[in-house]
Design a protein around this motif. Structure first.
Motif, PDB file in Angstrom:
ATOM      1  N   GLU A 182     -11.027  -5.817  10.661  1.00  0.00           N
ATOM      2  CA  GLU A 182      -9.867  -6.672  10.388  1.00  0.00           C
ATOM      3  C   GLU A 182      -8.668  -6.244  11.230  1.00  0.00           C
ATOM      4  O   GLU A 182      -7.918  -7.084  11.732  1.00  0.00           O
ATOM      5  CB  GLU A 182      -9.523  -6.648   8.896  1.00  0.00           C
ATOM      6  CG  GLU A 182      -8.373  -7.533   8.506  1.00  0.00           C
ATOM      7  CD  GLU A 182      -8.621  -9.030   8.652  1.00  0.00           C
ATOM      8  OE1 GLU A 182      -7.712  -9.800   8.259  1.00  0.00           O
ATOM      9  OE2 GLU A 182      -9.684  -9.465   9.161  1.00  0.00           O
ATOM     10  N   ALA A 183      -8.488  -4.957  11.412  1.00  0.00           N
ATOM     11  CA  ALA A 183      -7.399  -4.468  12.251  1.00  0.00           C
ATOM     12  C   ALA A 183      -7.563  -4.982  13.681  1.00  0.00           C
ATOM     13  O   ALA A 183      -6.594  -5.438  14.306  1.00  0.00           O
ATOM     14  CB  ALA A 183      -7.349  -2.942  12.229  1.00  0.00           C
ATOM     15  N   GLU A 184      -8.770  -4.932  14.186  1.00  0.00           N
ATOM     16  CA  GLU A 184      -9.029  -5.418  15.548  1.00  0.00           C
ATOM     17  C   GLU A 184      -8.838  -6.927  15.628  1.00  0.00           C
ATOM     18  O   GLU A 184      -8.263  -7.437  16.586  1.00  0.00           O
ATOM     19  CB  GLU A 184     -10.444  -5.017  15.987  1.00  0.00           C
ATOM     20  CG  GLU A 184     -10.763  -5.359  17.415  1.00  0.00           C
ATOM     21  CD  GLU A 184      -9.851  -4.700  18.442  1.00  0.00           C
ATOM     22  OE1 GLU A 184      -9.610  -5.329  19.501  1.00  0.00           O
ATOM     23  OE2 GLU A 184      -9.355  -3.584  18.205  1.00  0.00           O
ATOM     24  N   ASP A 202       2.720   6.757  -0.242  1.00  0.00           N
ATOM     25  CA  ASP A 202       1.533   5.909  -0.398  1.00  0.00           C
ATOM     26  C   ASP A 202       1.255   5.621  -1.865  1.00  0.00           C
ATOM     27  O   ASP A 202       1.437   6.491  -2.722  1.00  0.00           O
ATOM     28  CB  ASP A 202       0.291   6.594   0.192  1.00  0.00           C
ATOM     29  CG  ASP A 202       0.253   6.564   1.704  1.00  0.00           C
ATOM     30  OD1 ASP A 202       1.033   5.821   2.317  1.00  0.00           O
ATOM     31  OD2 ASP A 202      -0.574   7.303   2.272  1.00  0.00           O
ATOM     32  N   ARG A 241      -5.189  -7.784  15.647  1.00  0.00           N
ATOM     33  CA  ARG A 241      -4.483  -7.266  16.816  1.00  0.00           C
ATOM     34  C   ARG A 241      -4.172  -8.358  17.832  1.00  0.00           C
ATOM     35  O   ARG A 241      -3.169  -8.298  18.541  1.00  0.00           O
ATOM     36  CB  ARG A 241      -5.321  -6.160  17.471  1.00  0.00           C
ATOM     37  CG  ARG A 241      -4.627  -5.417  18.586  1.00  0.00           C
ATOM     38  CD  ARG A 241      -5.529  -4.362  19.176  1.00  0.00           C
ATOM     39  NE  ARG A 241      -6.689  -4.916  19.849  1.00  0.00           N
ATOM     40  CZ  ARG A 241      -6.673  -5.477  21.074  1.00  0.00           C
ATOM     41  NH1 ARG A 241      -5.550  -5.572  21.743  1.00  0.00           N
ATOM     42  NH2 ARG A 241      -7.768  -5.959  21.618  1.00  0.00           N
ATOM     43  N   MET A 300      -3.056   3.664   2.867  1.00  0.00           N
ATOM     44  CA  MET A 300      -3.188   2.575   3.839  1.00  0.00           C
ATOM     45  C   MET A 300      -4.617   2.038   3.826  1.00  0.00           C
ATOM     46  O   MET A 300      -5.567   2.799   3.980  1.00  0.00           O
ATOM     47  CB  MET A 300      -2.853   3.079   5.246  1.00  0.00           C
ATOM     48  CG  MET A 300      -2.941   2.015   6.316  1.00  0.00           C
ATOM     49  SD  MET A 300      -2.722   2.692   7.987  1.00  0.00           S
ATOM     50  CE  MET A 300      -1.042   3.281   7.911  1.00  0.00           C
ATOM     51  N   PRO A 301      -4.767   0.722   3.636  1.00  0.00           N
ATOM     52  CA  PRO A 301      -6.124   0.172   3.678  1.00  0.00           C
ATOM     53  C   PRO A 301      -6.681   0.256   5.103  1.00  0.00           C
ATOM     54  O   PRO A 301      -6.001  -0.126   6.049  1.00  0.00           O
ATOM     55  CB  PRO A 301      -5.944  -1.278   3.235  1.00  0.00           C
ATOM     56  CG  PRO A 301      -4.500  -1.584   3.416  1.00  0.00           C
ATOM     57  CD  PRO A 301      -3.753  -0.284   3.382  1.00  0.00           C
ATOM     58  N   VAL A 302      -7.871   0.787   5.223  1.00  0.00           N
ATOM     59  CA  VAL A 302      -8.500   0.936   6.536  1.00  0.00           C
ATOM     60  C   VAL A 302      -9.671  -0.034   6.621  1.00  0.00           C
ATOM     61  O   VAL A 302     -10.627   0.054   5.850  1.00  0.00           O
ATOM     62  CB  VAL A 302      -8.981   2.386   6.769  1.00  0.00           C
ATOM     63  CG1 VAL A 302      -9.735   2.506   8.090  1.00  0.00           C
ATOM     64  CG2 VAL A 302      -7.802   3.342   6.715  1.00  0.00           C
ATOM     65  N   ASP A 303      -9.553  -0.981   7.528  1.00  0.00           N
ATOM     66  CA  ASP A 303     -10.607  -1.957   7.804  1.00  0.00           C
ATOM     67  C   ASP A 303     -10.584  -2.170   9.313  1.00  0.00           C
ATOM     68  O   ASP A 303      -9.776  -2.948   9.833  1.00  0.00           O
ATOM     69  CB  ASP A 303     -10.327  -3.263   7.042  1.00  0.00           C
ATOM     70  CG  ASP A 303     -11.413  -4.317   7.243  1.00  0.00           C
ATOM     71  OD1 ASP A 303     -12.091  -4.302   8.307  1.00  0.00           O
ATOM     72  OD2 ASP A 303     -11.559  -5.173   6.361  1.00  0.00           O
ATOM     73  N   LEU A 304     -11.443  -1.455  10.018  1.00  0.00           N
ATOM     74  CA  LEU A 304     -11.412  -1.455  11.478  1.00  0.00           C
ATOM     75  C   LEU A 304     -11.629  -2.849  12.067  1.00  0.00           C
ATOM     76  O   LEU A 304     -10.942  -3.244  13.009  1.00  0.00           O
ATOM     77  CB  LEU A 304     -12.449  -0.476  12.026  1.00  0.00           C
ATOM     78  CG  LEU A 304     -12.297   0.985  11.583  1.00  0.00           C
ATOM     79  CD1 LEU A 304     -13.390   1.847  12.197  1.00  0.00           C
ATOM     80  CD2 LEU A 304     -10.918   1.517  11.897  1.00  0.00           C
ATOM     81  N   TRP A 355       0.821  -1.220   0.000  1.00  0.00           N
ATOM     82  CA  TRP A 355       0.000   0.000   0.000  1.00  0.00           C
ATOM     83  C   TRP A 355       0.853   1.267   0.000  1.00  0.00           C
ATOM     84  O   TRP A 355       0.355   2.371  -0.217  1.00  0.00           O
ATOM     85  CB  TRP A 355      -0.971   0.001   1.187  1.00  0.00           C
ATOM     86  CG  TRP A 355      -0.306  -0.159   2.519  1.00  0.00           C
ATOM     87  CD1 TRP A 355       0.010  -1.333   3.155  1.00  0.00           C
ATOM     88  CD2 TRP A 355       0.152   0.884   3.367  1.00  0.00           C
ATOM     89  NE1 TRP A 355       0.645  -1.065   4.341  1.00  0.00           N
ATOM     90  CE2 TRP A 355       0.731   0.288   4.506  1.00  0.00           C
ATOM     91  CE3 TRP A 355       0.116   2.272   3.293  1.00  0.00           C
ATOM     92  CZ2 TRP A 355       1.280   1.020   5.545  1.00  0.00           C
ATOM     93  CZ3 TRP A 355       0.665   3.007   4.333  1.00  0.00           C
ATOM     94  CH2 TRP A 355       1.227   2.372   5.441  1.00  0.00           C
TER      95      TRP A 355
END
Length: 164
Positions: free
Chosen positions: A148-150, A137, A153, A142-146, A118
């Motif tokens: 998936e990020a959580e 970039d 983690r 940056m791909p934002v996928d809350l 990315w």
């Protein structure tokens, strides 16, 4: 939420080399310097504008409790790989290539170049041993996928889960 980072500050070994790197190589203008007494010693705190009302700052320390010898490489002096603790500056690809060429012209070597999928990153080492990333970039950033990020983690990677 905050409105972003005001500044980050680091100790420096050689203020002149630090100034040349940030001012002449990266092109960040020196915008503020303070001289302060501290106990029986003193320090100089100097700030470079990195854009969007944010700064990177350095401390030149003189008898204020600093270790001897001074250690400023925020990763390698702590025993980590150089890429662990670093500072990343957002640039476009053209600026990234221009700054990397300027660094090479100044006899600095590009430590690492990596495409993260990315973004594309060029890494330089400043005179204090701090890794500086010039991060460009790709379209979309940056791909934002809350969710998936959580999830990632706390997930144990499959390749570790199957290890003995």
């Amino acid at each position: 939420m905050t409105s972003g980072i005001h500044h980050v500050a680091f100790a420096c070994l050689d203020p002149e080399a630090t100034h040349r790197f940030y001012s002449e190589v990266l092109g960040f203008p020196l915008v503020h310097t303070e001289l302060s007494q501290f106990g029986k010693g003193w320090f100089r705190h100097f700030f470079y504008d990195v854009g969007n009302d944010s700064s990177i700052a350095f401390f030149e320390l003189h008898d204020v409790g600093e270790p001897t010898p001074q250690k400023t490489a925020i990763s390698t002096d702590l025993g980590y790989p150089i890429w662990v603790n670093h500072v990343a500056f957002r640039v476009d690809r053209e600026t990234q290539q221009r700054l990397a060429a300027k660094a090479r012209d100044a006899q600095l070597k590009v430590v690492l170049e990596h495409d993260h999928g990315w973004c594309h990153s060029v890494y330089l080492r400043d005179p204090n041993g701090i890794l500086v990333e010039l991060c460009a970039d790709h379209e979309g950033g940056m791909p934002v996928d809350l969710a998936e990020a959580e999830r990632l983690r706390t997930v144990i990677p499959a390749w570790l889960a199957s290890s003995p």
